[in-house]
Design an enzyme around this catalytic site. Sequence first.
Site, short mmCIF file in Angstrom:
data_model
loop_
_atom_site.label_atom_id
_atom_site.label_comp_id
_atom_site.label_asym_id
_atom_site.label_seq_id
_atom_site.Cartn_x
_atom_site.Cartn_y
_atom_site.Cartn_z
N GLY A 9 0.81 -1.20 0.00
CA GLY A 9 0.00 0.00 0.00
C GLY A 9 0.85 1.25 0.00
N ILE A 10 0.21 2.34 0.44
CA ILE A 10 0.89 3.61 0.52
C ILE A 10 1.31 3.85 1.97
CG2 ILE A 10 -1.23 4.93 0.95
CD1 ILE A 10 -0.06 7.17 -0.79
N GLY A 11 2.40 4.56 2.16
CA GLY A 11 2.79 4.92 3.52
C GLY A 11 4.24 4.66 3.80
N ALA A 12 4.65 5.05 4.99
CA ALA A 12 6.06 4.99 5.36
C ALA A 12 6.57 3.56 5.49
CB ALA A 12 6.28 5.74 6.67
N ILE A 13 5.74 2.65 6.00
CA ILE A 13 6.20 1.27 6.19
C ILE A 13 6.43 0.56 4.86
CG2 ILE A 13 5.57 -1.00 7.10
CD1 ILE A 13 4.32 0.43 9.50
N GLU B 50 -3.28 -3.51 -5.62
CA GLU B 50 -4.43 -2.61 -5.84
C GLU B 50 -3.97 -1.18 -6.04
OE1 GLU B 50 -6.21 -1.46 -1.51
OE2 GLU B 50 -6.34 -3.56 -2.09
N GLY C 167 -8.69 -3.83 0.30
CA GLY C 167 -8.29 -5.05 -0.40
C GLY C 167 -7.43 -5.99 0.40
#
Length: 427
Positions: A208-212, A231, A329
């Site tokens: 997904g999106i984000g720092a991790i 996705e 998702g």
Amino acid sequence: MKLCDSALEAVSAIGSGEFIWSHSMAATPVLLLDALAEHVVSHTDITLMQLHLEHADKVTAPEMEEHLRHRCFFAGKETRKLINEGRADYVPMFLSEIPKLFRKGEQRVDTALIQVSPPDRHGNCSLGISVEATKAACDVAEKIVAHINPLMPRTHGDSFINVRDIHSAFQLSEPLINVSGKSSSDIENQIGAHVASLVEDGACLQMGIGAIPDAALRCLGGHQNLGVHTEMFSDGVLPLLESGVINNANKKIAKGRSVTGFAMGSDELYAHVHDNPEVTFLDIEFVNNPTVIAKNAQVTSINSALQIDLSGQVCADSIGHQIYSGVGGQVDFVLGATYSLHGKSIIALPSTAQKGALSRLVTTLAAGAGVVTTRAQVDYVVTEFGVAQLRGRSLGQRAKDLIAIAHPDFQEALAREARDTLKLKLV
């Protein structure tokens, strides 16, 4: 197609009682939504359906309440408060199922508001950086209202809408919503490194999106032959694409191409996907179908959570009774990874919340918390303190390993509750 002089003129055919779908994420048609807010003050009982809207302050303003109600498949910054105050509706649903809801006629769509690229010589506009469930909404909508934006990238795949299918449109250059990545904290970098340790050469990634996710991707520079079937993706994939680490060579589905439902990030990311046949934007009913995902080998899904209990139940859409985000998702890809040859699913999260005051690993989920991914589906849980493997483990084994990756400040209490309340033998 009626070409209008303004966004307000373009939405003028929308009437009371309609169900409207809005293009979402970074493709949110902000100018059309702003015009809709102005238009609906003379109408009632309009429902605005969406995944996640950006810059939607005008359609979520208090004065909209008598005219427009939000129906959200995912809670965003502006709609979260409305949902938890009972002034908007949240629909928990797997992302892969939303297009089916439209196509089966279980959810009416009267108008679709979209943002597209200018038409090519054949009259085909592109949905650009966000196909997701919007293609399905356009397939069934009685009217399509479009903002034709010359700055919208022209992407390949299921993104095309012909001008003959558009009811009304207006054209204006408008910068796309830019979601540039923030720098990662030490904790996020540690989690990313642990996640990356589970990724093998040849893996097909969902992230997904984000720092991790970005921190994990930064640790994969030494890998080979990675693929992408996800996705969504953001800027974190760009260095790996440019270096050839991601080459999609081992994939069965769209071999040689990255597959996604939408992209959200910087202008550099949008420039990369523009007219790039190596990136394919497909209908989310296909992208997130677990049987499709599983056709690729070594699917490695990387998702997050708000809270996980010691049995492995994953809460990802709520904080207790308060809706925070959405089902999305996660389960689609957890299942796809489970069925994939040598696949694995990873749930990664910081060990604490509220600046260390609360443990995200808990004996039991908070009252009202929704289980998104069940305890029978999780392969690995990752925090900054390490990796817990849950697949095939008993409740006692799971609890022991999850406590080991909890923050040290909470480990003693968790172990005591596991023994005294859950009656588990930590072996």
